[in-house]
Motif scaffolding. Structure first.
Motif, mmCIF file in Angstrom:
data_model
loop_
_atom_site.group_PDB
_atom_site.id
_atom_site.type_symbol
_atom_site.label_atom_id
_atom_site.label_comp_id
_atom_site.label_asym_id
_atom_site.label_seq_id
_atom_site.Cartn_x
_atom_site.Cartn_y
_atom_site.Cartn_z
ATOM 1 N N ALA A 105 0.835 -1.200 0.000
ATOM 2 C CA ALA A 105 0.000 0.000 0.000
ATOM 3 C C ALA A 105 0.869 1.248 0.000
ATOM 4 C CB ALA A 105 -0.941 0.011 1.209
ATOM 5 N N ALA A 106 0.300 2.337 -0.483
ATOM 6 C CA ALA A 106 1.024 3.607 -0.544
ATOM 7 C C ALA A 106 0.022 4.752 -0.438
ATOM 8 C CB ALA A 106 1.814 3.722 -1.848
ATOM 9 N N GLY A 107 0.558 5.960 -0.234
ATOM 10 C CA GLY A 107 -0.323 7.121 -0.156
ATOM 11 C C GLY A 107 0.440 8.357 0.267
ATOM 12 N N PRO A 108 -0.255 9.476 0.363
ATOM 13 C CA PRO A 108 0.384 10.720 0.826
ATOM 14 C C PRO A 108 0.579 10.696 2.340
ATOM 15 C CG PRO A 108 -1.943 11.081 0.471
ATOM 16 C CD PRO A 108 -1.679 9.669 0.023
ATOM 17 N N THR A 109 1.514 11.486 2.807
ATOM 18 C CA THR A 109 1.718 11.677 4.241
ATOM 19 C C THR A 109 1.539 13.152 4.572
ATOM 20 O OG1 THR A 109 3.279 9.839 4.460
ATOM 21 C CG2 THR A 109 3.349 11.524 6.163
ATOM 22 N N ILE A 110 0.773 13.419 5.618
ATOM 23 C CA ILE A 110 0.639 14.775 6.137
ATOM 24 C C ILE A 110 1.491 14.841 7.401
ATOM 25 C CG2 ILE A 110 -0.928 16.555 6.983
ATOM 26 C CD1 ILE A 110 -3.171 15.085 5.459
ATOM 27 N N GLY A 111 2.642 15.495 7.307
ATOM 28 C CA GLY A 111 3.521 15.628 8.459
ATOM 29 C C GLY A 111 3.202 16.886 9.244
ATOM 30 N N PRO B 12 4.146 18.172 3.556
ATOM 31 C CA PRO B 12 3.633 17.013 2.810
ATOM 32 C C PRO B 12 4.728 15.988 2.521
ATOM 33 C CG PRO B 12 3.935 18.872 1.338
ATOM 34 C CD PRO B 12 4.243 19.374 2.713
ATOM 35 N N GLY B 13 4.280 14.767 2.279
ATOM 36 C CA GLY B 13 5.200 13.691 1.932
ATOM 37 C C GLY B 13 4.447 12.520 1.325
ATOM 38 N N VAL B 14 5.142 11.422 1.127
ATOM 39 C CA VAL B 14 4.546 10.193 0.590
ATOM 40 C C VAL B 14 5.040 9.014 1.411
ATOM 41 C CG1 VAL B 14 4.270 11.051 -1.767
ATOM 42 C CG2 VAL B 14 6.410 9.937 -1.101
ATOM 43 N N ASN B 15 4.283 7.916 1.399
ATOM 44 C CA ASN B 15 4.687 6.724 2.135
ATOM 45 C C ASN B 15 4.378 5.457 1.344
ATOM 46 O OD1 ASN B 15 2.054 5.307 3.270
ATOM 47 N ND2 ASN B 15 1.733 7.524 3.491
ATOM 48 N N TYR C 223 9.593 13.199 2.952
ATOM 49 C CA TYR C 223 8.964 14.510 3.030
ATOM 50 C C TYR C 223 9.652 15.473 2.064
ATOM 51 C CZ TYR C 223 6.738 12.818 7.315
ATOM 52 O OH TYR C 223 5.996 12.112 8.223
ATOM 53 N N THR C 224 8.996 16.571 1.821
ATOM 54 C CA THR C 224 9.521 17.550 0.860
ATOM 55 C C THR C 224 10.656 18.394 1.433
ATOM 56 O OG1 THR C 224 7.774 19.101 1.524
ATOM 57 C CG2 THR C 224 7.340 17.697 -0.392
ATOM 58 N N SER D 144 21.650 17.323 16.180
ATOM 59 C CA SER D 144 21.867 16.118 15.393
ATOM 60 C C SER D 144 21.416 16.367 13.964
ATOM 61 C CB SER D 144 21.083 14.935 15.981
ATOM 62 O OG SER D 144 21.462 14.677 17.311
ATOM 63 N N GLU D 145 21.913 15.552 13.062
ATOM 64 C CA GLU D 145 21.510 15.695 11.673
ATOM 65 C C GLU D 145 20.057 15.266 11.500
ATOM 66 O OE1 GLU D 145 22.754 14.070 7.203
ATOM 67 O OE2 GLU D 145 23.858 13.409 8.981
ATOM 68 N N ASN D 146 19.273 16.113 10.873
ATOM 69 C CA ASN D 146 17.878 15.794 10.589
ATOM 70 C C ASN D 146 17.746 15.340 9.134
ATOM 71 O OD1 ASN D 146 16.271 16.600 13.099
ATOM 72 N ND2 ASN D 146 17.519 18.418 12.763
ATOM 73 N N ARG D 147 16.669 14.657 8.835
ATOM 74 C CA ARG D 147 16.513 14.068 7.508
ATOM 75 C C ARG D 147 15.077 14.207 7.034
ATOM 76 N NH1 ARG D 147 17.222 7.750 9.527
ATOM 77 N NH2 ARG D 147 15.826 7.912 11.303
ATOM 78 N N ASN D 148 14.880 13.885 5.764
ATOM 79 C CA ASN D 148 13.531 13.945 5.209
ATOM 80 C C ASN D 148 13.014 12.567 4.804
ATOM 81 O OD1 ASN D 148 15.314 13.723 2.987
ATOM 82 N ND2 ASN D 148 13.757 14.533 1.610
#
Length: 258
Positions: A144-150, A198-201, A229-230, A239-243
């Motif tokens: 399954a897949a879809g958008p992510t609202i962060g 916004p993002g995707v998963n 995420y965008t 610390s290093e953050n990521r998307n």
């Protein structure tokens, strides 16, 4: 370690419940005809709600809901439309809770934002192993897949100003240190200040449908999820953050068939 113990407890309780139901069925006389047994599996849909934990969260990662809609009950490997919704917290792997001596308070030093993820999902679910008419476990594969609202919500800490005076402030690495932090603020404090990213998963999972009563459904979903995420999600200050985030997860669902 606590998370592993919690997962083991969930699995043990679920398997114990399944064994007791199966034992009850074996010891109870039944007049079910083959048609009645077949009808038990010819459902149109399953609606379930559950609790989830994952490798990027605390013991309770969040809540989830899903609906499975049968496409063809007569196929050897039945398929379903899979519609899901998850609401979970996402932690940085560098997060560590510090306790404040004498006050009983605690906080995560360096944390600047909470990250909450809302994930609507659509995909397909296919039956890999079908249980017998006497009971057992259905095993289904899910993609399954879809958008992510962060939601990035500011992390508040209680700052000590002397003489018993504290104020809740957004953590600022330039002026807040372990010497003047008395604890963390409320979980929902600053919710109106949350920023939407916004993002995707995408997830792949196995669902183990434990044998339960005819119209009920108890299942375990175990899988792997990746989301992007965008922009980089600013969770920790030092610390290093990521998307891009990846995690393994376990969800226990309770629901009913129609």
């Amino acid at each position: 370690m606590k998370k592993l113990l919690t997962i083991s407890l969930i699995l043990s309780l679920s398997l114990l419940l399944t064994d007791r139901v199966n034992a009850q069925r074996r010891n109870t006389p039944t007049k079910n005809t083959p048609k009645e047994v077949t009808d038990e599996e010819n459902f149109k849909s399953i609606l379930s709600f559950g609790l989830t934990t994952n490798t990027n969260s605390g013991l309770l990662g969040g809540i989830a809901a899903r609906k499975e809609i049968a496409i063809n009950n007569n196929a050897l490997h039945r398929q379903f439309h899979y519609i899901g919704l998850e609401m979970v917290s996402v932690n940085h792997f560098k997060e560590s809770t510090a306790n404040v001596g004498g006050t009983g308070g605690s906080y995560v030093y360096g944390k600047q934002n909470y990250l909450f993820a809302i994930r609507p999902q659509y995909g397909r679910e296919i039956n890999l192993f079908r249980k017998s008419s006497e009971g057992g476990v259905n095993v289904n594969g899910i993609l399954a897949a879809g958008p992510t609202i962060g939601l990035l919500k500011p992390y508040y800490v209680q700052i000590y100003y002397g003489r018993g005076v504290t104020r809740d402030e957004i953590f600022d690495p330039k002026k807040h240190t372990s010497s003047n932090i008395a604890g963390s603020g409320g979980l929902f404090e600053g919710l109106s200040e949350a920023k939407i990213v916004p993002g995707v998963n995408l997830k792949a999972a196995l669902n183990f449908e434990l044998d339960a009563f005819r119209q009920s459904n108890i299942s375990l979903e175990i899988g792997f999820l990746a989301e992007a995420y965008t922009q980089k999600m600013n969770i920790m200050a030092f610390s290093e953050n990521r998307n891009v985030f990846t995690s393994g997860y376990l969800t226990i669902f309770f629901g009913g068939k129609k």
